[in-house]
Design a protein around this motif. Sequence first.
Motif, PDB file in Angstrom:
ATOM      1  N   TYR A 153       0.819  -1.210   0.000  1.00  0.00           N
ATOM      2  CA  TYR A 153       0.000   0.000   0.000  1.00  0.00           C
ATOM      3  C   TYR A 153       0.855   1.262   0.000  1.00  0.00           C
ATOM      4  CZ  TYR A 153      -4.005  -2.963   0.836  1.00  0.00           C
ATOM      5  OH  TYR A 153      -4.964  -3.918   0.714  1.00  0.00           O
ATOM      6  N   ALA A 154       1.997   1.203   0.660  1.00  0.00           N
ATOM      7  CA  ALA A 154       2.878   2.367   0.681  1.00  0.00           C
ATOM      8  C   ALA A 154       3.480   2.625  -0.701  1.00  0.00           C
ATOM      9  CB  ALA A 154       3.982   2.165   1.707  1.00  0.00           C
ATOM     10  N   MET A 155       3.532   1.608  -1.537  1.00  0.00           N
ATOM     11  CA  MET A 155       4.079   1.757  -2.884  1.00  0.00           C
ATOM     12  C   MET A 155       3.077   2.369  -3.861  1.00  0.00           C
ATOM     13  SD  MET A 155       6.088  -1.784  -3.501  1.00  0.00           S
ATOM     14  CE  MET A 155       7.524  -2.261  -2.584  1.00  0.00           C
ATOM     15  N   LEU A 156       1.807   2.349  -3.535  1.00  0.00           N
ATOM     16  CA  LEU A 156       0.784   2.789  -4.483  1.00  0.00           C
ATOM     17  C   LEU A 156       0.985   4.223  -4.980  1.00  0.00           C
ATOM     18  CD1 LEU A 156      -2.419   1.065  -3.059  1.00  0.00           C
ATOM     19  CD2 LEU A 156      -0.817   0.235  -4.783  1.00  0.00           C
ATOM     20  N   PRO A 157       1.281   5.195  -4.097  1.00  0.00           N
ATOM     21  CA  PRO A 157       1.490   6.550  -4.628  1.00  0.00           C
ATOM     22  C   PRO A 157       2.669   6.628  -5.599  1.00  0.00           C
ATOM     23  CG  PRO A 157       1.236   6.620  -2.241  1.00  0.00           C
ATOM     24  CD  PRO A 157       1.331   5.178  -2.629  1.00  0.00           C
ATOM     25  N   MET A 158       3.732   5.888  -5.308  1.00  0.00           N
ATOM     26  CA  MET A 158       4.891   5.926  -6.194  1.00  0.00           C
ATOM     27  C   MET A 158       4.601   5.206  -7.506  1.00  0.00           C
ATOM     28  SD  MET A 158       8.795   5.230  -5.173  1.00  0.00           S
ATOM     29  CE  MET A 158      10.117   5.716  -6.245  1.00  0.00           C
ATOM     30  N   ILE A 159       3.853   4.123  -7.451  1.00  0.00           N
ATOM     31  CA  ILE A 159       3.453   3.437  -8.686  1.00  0.00           C
ATOM     32  C   ILE A 159       2.622   4.380  -9.544  1.00  0.00           C
ATOM     33  CG2 ILE A 159       2.014   1.592  -9.646  1.00  0.00           C
ATOM     34  CD1 ILE A 159       2.903  -0.158  -7.273  1.00  0.00           C
ATOM     35  N   GLN A 160       1.679   5.072  -8.921  1.00  0.00           N
ATOM     36  CA  GLN A 160       0.835   6.009  -9.661  1.00  0.00           C
ATOM     37  C   GLN A 160       1.686   7.103 -10.293  1.00  0.00           C
ATOM     38  OE1 GLN A 160      -0.107   9.399  -9.187  1.00  0.00           O
ATOM     39  NE2 GLN A 160      -1.620   9.314 -10.819  1.00  0.00           N
ATOM     40  N   ALA A 161       2.619   7.662  -9.531  1.00  0.00           N
ATOM     41  CA  ALA A 161       3.462   8.742 -10.046  1.00  0.00           C
ATOM     42  C   ALA A 161       4.332   8.272 -11.206  1.00  0.00           C
ATOM     43  CB  ALA A 161       4.340   9.304  -8.925  1.00  0.00           C
ATOM     44  N   GLU A 162       4.948   7.108 -11.069  1.00  0.00           N
ATOM     45  CA  GLU A 162       5.842   6.603 -12.107  1.00  0.00           C
ATOM     46  C   GLU A 162       5.087   6.117 -13.345  1.00  0.00           C
ATOM     47  OE1 GLU A 162       9.308   6.212 -12.468  1.00  0.00           O
ATOM     48  OE2 GLU A 162       9.436   7.581 -10.768  1.00  0.00           O
ATOM     49  N   VAL A 163       4.075   5.286 -13.114  1.00  0.00           N
ATOM     50  CA  VAL A 163       3.395   4.611 -14.223  1.00  0.00           C
ATOM     51  C   VAL A 163       2.434   5.540 -14.963  1.00  0.00           C
ATOM     52  CG1 VAL A 163       1.775   2.743 -14.770  1.00  0.00           C
ATOM     53  CG2 VAL A 163       3.676   2.325 -13.218  1.00  0.00           C
ATOM     54  N   VAL A 164       1.725   6.382 -14.223  1.00  0.00           N
ATOM     55  CA  VAL A 164       0.729   7.263 -14.846  1.00  0.00           C
ATOM     56  C   VAL A 164       1.340   8.610 -15.220  1.00  0.00           C
ATOM     57  CG1 VAL A 164      -1.487   8.438 -14.527  1.00  0.00           C
ATOM     58  CG2 VAL A 164      -1.177   6.121 -13.649  1.00  0.00           C
ATOM     59  N   SER A 165       1.920   9.292 -14.241  1.00  0.00           N
ATOM     60  CA  SER A 165       2.376  10.664 -14.463  1.00  0.00           C
ATOM     61  C   SER A 165       3.666  10.754 -15.286  1.00  0.00           C
ATOM     62  CB  SER A 165       2.574  11.376 -13.128  1.00  0.00           C
ATOM     63  OG  SER A 165       1.359  11.397 -12.417  1.00  0.00           O
ATOM     64  N   LYS A 166       4.653   9.914 -14.959  1.00  0.00           N
ATOM     65  CA  LYS A 166       5.944  10.015 -15.640  1.00  0.00           C
ATOM     66  C   LYS A 166       6.006   9.216 -16.938  1.00  0.00           C
ATOM     67  CE  LYS A 166       9.757  10.893 -12.622  1.00  0.00           C
ATOM     68  NZ  LYS A 166      10.803  10.287 -11.789  1.00  0.00           N
ATOM     69  N   LYS A 167       5.682   7.944 -16.874  1.00  0.00           N
ATOM     70  CA  LYS A 167       5.867   7.048 -18.021  1.00  0.00           C
ATOM     71  C   LYS A 167       4.667   7.017 -18.966  1.00  0.00           C
ATOM     72  CE  LYS A 167       9.843   5.427 -16.527  1.00  0.00           C
ATOM     73  NZ  LYS A 167      11.092   5.655 -17.208  1.00  0.00           N
TER      74      LYS A 167
END
Length: 182
Positions: free
Chosen positions: A22-36
């Motif tokens: 669950y702690a990884m979810l914000p970073m996954i969202q930032a990397e996968v959606v916003s950056k990549k």
Amino acid sequence: MIYWELFWTFAKIGAFTFGGGYAMLPMIQAEVVSKKHWATDDDILDYFAVGQCTPGVIAVNTASFVGYYRKGIPGCIAATLGVIFPSLVIILVIAALLSSFASIPLVQHALGGIRIAVAVLIVQAVYKMGKAGITNGFGWIVALAAFAIAGFTSVPTIVIVMLAAAAGVLWQLHITRKGVQS
């Protein structure tokens, strides 16, 4: 090189987030959606939802889904290995050293601080997912009912998710029938 990019992206997520899936979810969202731009916010919410319902850690499941939808089975393997590799290395190092250092007050306080930060990251992920996923009164009713069931009963998570899915299907059928009759 997409396989390396999948591996490396999820390895960074796995290496720099503490506190579990669950702690990884914000970073996954930032990397996968916003950056990549490998997925949309709606896609990632779907991956999180299905990842919660399937066996395993939500972050690993989400990495697997992203990798699969980018490049099939090889992409799935690359992303999954990426997200678990740092954890494996870190766990091996900590396991080797923790018994020697666990009783040191400084280490105990550091772990206490990490727990607080992880709780904040989880609340942030819940807020973002709720903001994107709860778009009407029906969504609020389902969210509050799910919260009440999860918080005040021992109903398994999968049952709550299945009940919410069934409620969504029934609501959509109701709306469709109502629209046809009008």
